[in-house]
Design a protein around this motif. Structure first.
Motif, PDB file in Angstrom:
ATOM      1  N   HIS A  29      32.145 -71.040 -22.071  1.00  0.00           N
ATOM      2  CA  HIS A  29      33.394 -70.774 -22.783  1.00  0.00           C
ATOM      3  C   HIS A  29      33.348 -69.594 -23.690  1.00  0.00           C
ATOM      4  O   HIS A  29      34.323 -69.117 -24.044  1.00  0.00           O
ATOM      5  N   PRO A  30      32.088 -69.186 -24.166  1.00  0.00           N
ATOM      6  CA  PRO A  30      32.228 -68.088 -25.169  1.00  0.00           C
ATOM      7  C   PRO A  30      32.751 -66.746 -24.517  1.00  0.00           C
ATOM      8  O   PRO A  30      33.295 -65.940 -25.304  1.00  0.00           O
ATOM      9  N   PHE A  31      32.737 -66.648 -23.134  1.00  0.00           N
ATOM     10  CA  PHE A  31      33.401 -65.539 -22.534  1.00  0.00           C
ATOM     11  C   PHE A  31      35.048 -65.414 -22.758  1.00  0.00           C
ATOM     12  O   PHE A  31      35.504 -64.486 -22.671  1.00  0.00           O
ATOM     13  N   VAL A  32      35.765 -66.621 -23.348  1.00  0.00           N
ATOM     14  CA  VAL A  32      36.948 -66.844 -23.504  1.00  0.00           C
ATOM     15  C   VAL A  32      37.437 -67.205 -24.635  1.00  0.00           C
ATOM     16  O   VAL A  32      38.382 -66.668 -25.361  1.00  0.00           O
ATOM     17  N   TYR A  33      36.844 -68.308 -25.027  1.00  0.00           N
ATOM     18  CA  TYR A  33      37.212 -69.106 -26.427  1.00  0.00           C
ATOM     19  C   TYR A  33      36.488 -68.323 -27.625  1.00  0.00           C
ATOM     20  O   TYR A  33      35.383 -67.875 -27.543  1.00  0.00           O
ATOM     21  N   HIS A  34      37.272 -68.487 -28.780  1.00  0.00           N
ATOM     22  CA  HIS A  34      36.506 -68.027 -30.027  1.00  0.00           C
ATOM     23  C   HIS A  34      35.528 -68.766 -31.085  1.00  0.00           C
ATOM     24  O   HIS A  34      34.636 -68.458 -31.606  1.00  0.00           O
ATOM     25  N   SER A  35      35.659 -70.216 -30.402  1.00  0.00           N
ATOM     26  CA  SER A  35      34.785 -71.241 -31.135  1.00  0.00           C
ATOM     27  C   SER A  35      33.401 -71.112 -30.190  1.00  0.00           C
ATOM     28  O   SER A  35      33.302 -72.092 -29.505  1.00  0.00           O
ATOM     29  N   LYS A  36      32.497 -70.503 -30.496  1.00  0.00           N
ATOM     30  CA  LYS A  36      31.310 -70.047 -29.968  1.00  0.00           C
ATOM     31  C   LYS A  36      29.975 -70.274 -30.843  1.00  0.00           C
ATOM     32  O   LYS A  36      30.253 -69.702 -31.890  1.00  0.00           O
ATOM     33  N   ARG A  37      28.970 -70.727 -30.749  1.00  0.00           N
ATOM     34  CA  ARG A  37      28.072 -70.635 -31.523  1.00  0.00           C
ATOM     35  C   ARG A  37      26.522 -70.167 -30.651  1.00  0.00           C
ATOM     36  O   ARG A  37      25.380 -70.208 -31.283  1.00  0.00           O
ATOM     37  N   PHE A  38      26.919 -69.793 -29.453  1.00  0.00           N
ATOM     38  CA  PHE A  38      25.425 -69.077 -28.736  1.00  0.00           C
ATOM     39  C   PHE A  38      25.785 -68.128 -27.664  1.00  0.00           C
ATOM     40  O   PHE A  38      26.828 -67.865 -27.455  1.00  0.00           O
ATOM     41  N   TYR A  39      24.784 -67.659 -27.106  1.00  0.00           N
ATOM     42  CA  TYR A  39      24.799 -66.608 -26.064  1.00  0.00           C
ATOM     43  C   TYR A  39      24.615 -67.541 -24.667  1.00  0.00           C
ATOM     44  O   TYR A  39      23.666 -68.184 -24.919  1.00  0.00           O
TER      45      TYR A  39
END
Length: 316
Positions: A97-107
């Motif tokens: 989901h980090p590829f799309v959404y802003h709520s991300k905590r990791f790679y």
């Protein structure tokens, strides 16, 4: 409205491209470790296939879980697999989901590097235990009288190496202590508990793990001891290995993300804008804060206080 949609789509596309660029560079650095973890998944399947040749069907052992939980039977055995499939697919989708959404905590690459480390360690212990002692399989296809309970000696090494996938995995016997389904479930739940952002989903994930445990016993895929051992073994493995691995940078704190220094500027945009894009911040020109000049250099307003203090000789 059309202009707004087009602008948002353009921002989303640039964000996906930036995330992909960063993840590919991390993949170029960690690909050997990731490949080793993926290859071990095949080794684990090969070991499970091998123990099936040693399986000796016999009477089902006395089990407390079997006394408490009625057997689902062959017709309803799919319920356990359906829940596990849901957990597996939903978790895999969440890790990207980090590829799309802003709520991300990791790679994503670094997260899967940790996940595979947990899985490999747990699966290695599992291989050791189910080869140490072979128990008579409790599932319907592993019981005395079933054609699938015993495997004839392999006619060639190819037959062993191909492990009759996926039929050989679904109808395996002998790989009991401890549950592979619970290894994946607990690793996924613990990972989301640490890196996920929704408290309700975290609570729901643990509830699903408990339900999955009960369904595994009710479907007679494993003995209760297989599930119990998985609960404390996997949790201990994840706890200790997580302490040994270097912690990932937390992207939700607002600090500068771990953007590789050699990343190329996209569409002529400065690296500062790419940083904002990766953090999910707005990159519109109107949103940029005015830069202040200090000693001939420019810094963002967020760094102005620090720079001014440094000029005045004050250490904040």
């Amino acid at each position: 409205m059309t202009v707004y949609i087009a602008r948002e789509a353009s921002k989303l596309w640039r964000k996906v491209c930036m995330e992909t660029s960063v993840e590919l560079q991390l993949l170029a650095e960690k690909w050997k470790l990731l490949l080793t973890g993926l290859m071990f998944q095949y080794i684990h399947g090969l070991a499970a296939r091998g123990v099936h040749y040693l399986h000796q069907p016999g009477p089902t052992l006395q089990d407390l879980g079997y006394t408490i939980l009625p057997e689902l039977g062959r017709e309803r055995g799919y319920i356990s697999e359906s829940l596990f499939t849901f957990v597996f697919l939903s978790f895999v989708l969440w890790t990207f989901h980090p590829f799309v959404y802003h709520s991300k905590r990791f790679y994503t690459v670094l997260l899967w590097w940790r996940i595979l480390a947990f899985l490999v360690a747990s699966q290695l212990l599992r291989i050791i235990t189910f080869y140490s002692t072979q128990l008579p399989g409790p599932n319907y296809h592993c019981r005395e009288g079933s054609k699938l309970a015993r495997l004839p000696p392999p006619e060639s090494i190819t037959e062993v190496l191909l492990i009759n996938f996926p039929h050989g995995v679904i109808y395996g016997c002998g790989d009991l202590i401890f549950s592979s389904h619970m290894i994946f479930t607990l690793v996924f739940v613990r990972t989301y508990h640490k890196y996920g952002s929704k408290r309700f989903v975290k609570l729901l994930a643990w509830v699903i793990a408990i339900i999955q445990s009960l369904l595994i016993v009710a479907s007679r895929k494993h003995y209760t001891v297989d599930v119990v051992v998985a609960w404390y073994t996997v949790n201990l493995v994840v706890f200790f290995i997580d302490k040994k691995l270097p912690e990932m940078p937390d992207r939700s704190t607002g600090s500068q993300p771990m953007l590789p220094l050699n990343i190329k500027e996209k569409d002529g945009r400065p690296r500062e804008e790419n940083l904002k894009l990766l953090n999910g911040n707005s990159v519109d020109t109107a949103d940029w804060r005015q830069r202040m000049q200090v000693n001939g250099t420019h810094g963002d307003d967020g760094n102005h206080v620090h720079s001014e203090s440094a000029v005045n000789g004050v250490n904040r």
